[in-house]
Write a protein that holds these residues in place. Sequence first.
Motif, PDB file in Angstrom:
ATOM      1  N   ASN A   3      44.641  45.623  52.768  1.00  0.00           N
ATOM      2  CA  ASN A   3      45.116  44.437  53.481  1.00  0.00           C
ATOM      3  C   ASN A   3      44.095  43.302  53.366  1.00  0.00           C
ATOM      4  N   ALA A   4      42.823  43.641  53.545  1.00  0.00           N
ATOM      5  CA  ALA A   4      41.758  42.637  53.420  1.00  0.00           C
ATOM      6  C   ALA A   4      41.720  42.082  52.003  1.00  0.00           C
ATOM      7  N   GLY A   5      41.922  42.946  51.023  1.00  0.00           N
ATOM      8  CA  GLY A   5      41.972  42.483  49.637  1.00  0.00           C
ATOM      9  C   GLY A   5      43.117  41.508  49.409  1.00  0.00           C
ATOM     10  N   GLY A   6      44.271  41.789  50.003  1.00  0.00           N
ATOM     11  CA  GLY A   6      45.405  40.873  49.894  1.00  0.00           C
ATOM     12  C   GLY A   6      45.111  39.527  50.535  1.00  0.00           C
ATOM     13  N   LEU A   7      44.437  39.548  51.680  1.00  0.00           N
ATOM     14  CA  LEU A   7      44.076  38.296  52.343  1.00  0.00           C
ATOM     15  C   LEU A   7      43.069  37.510  51.508  1.00  0.00           C
ATOM     16  N   LEU A   8      42.150  38.225  50.867  1.00  0.00           N
ATOM     17  CA  LEU A   8      41.196  37.564  49.980  1.00  0.00           C
ATOM     18  C   LEU A   8      41.922  36.933  48.793  1.00  0.00           C
TER      19      LEU A   8
END
Length: 120
Positions: free
Chosen positions: A99-104
């Motif tokens: 999820n954090a990767g997607g936000l990045l």
Amino acid sequence: MVFRSPLPPRLLRGLFVLLLAAVIYLSIAPGEATPTAGLFWDKAQHAIAYAVLGLAGLAAFGGRWPVLVALLVVSGGLEIAQALTPFGRQGDLRDLAANAGGLLLALLAWRLGQRLRAAG
């Protein structure tokens, strides 16, 4: 440069809320009610969902990055909720990382879009 969408802010915010509601539902719905297709694809689905959600949030709130921080907090809360609910779901730090990767990715795409608009 501030992003100016051709869509009205109210519509952008409504779209963001609908996407957020869909992600929340898919995150806490019983396990058999959600699509699964292996570990890699599951993490890719997480990253794609949060990239789209992040871009929608940035568009809805004028490119303000705190919306991404709020979505990361929501993501962590959903992983905790999965661990605590009896719906056959499991909280997973790898999901949170995806999820954090997607936000990045959303932030990088947003910044790239800003540069392209400024150059054009």
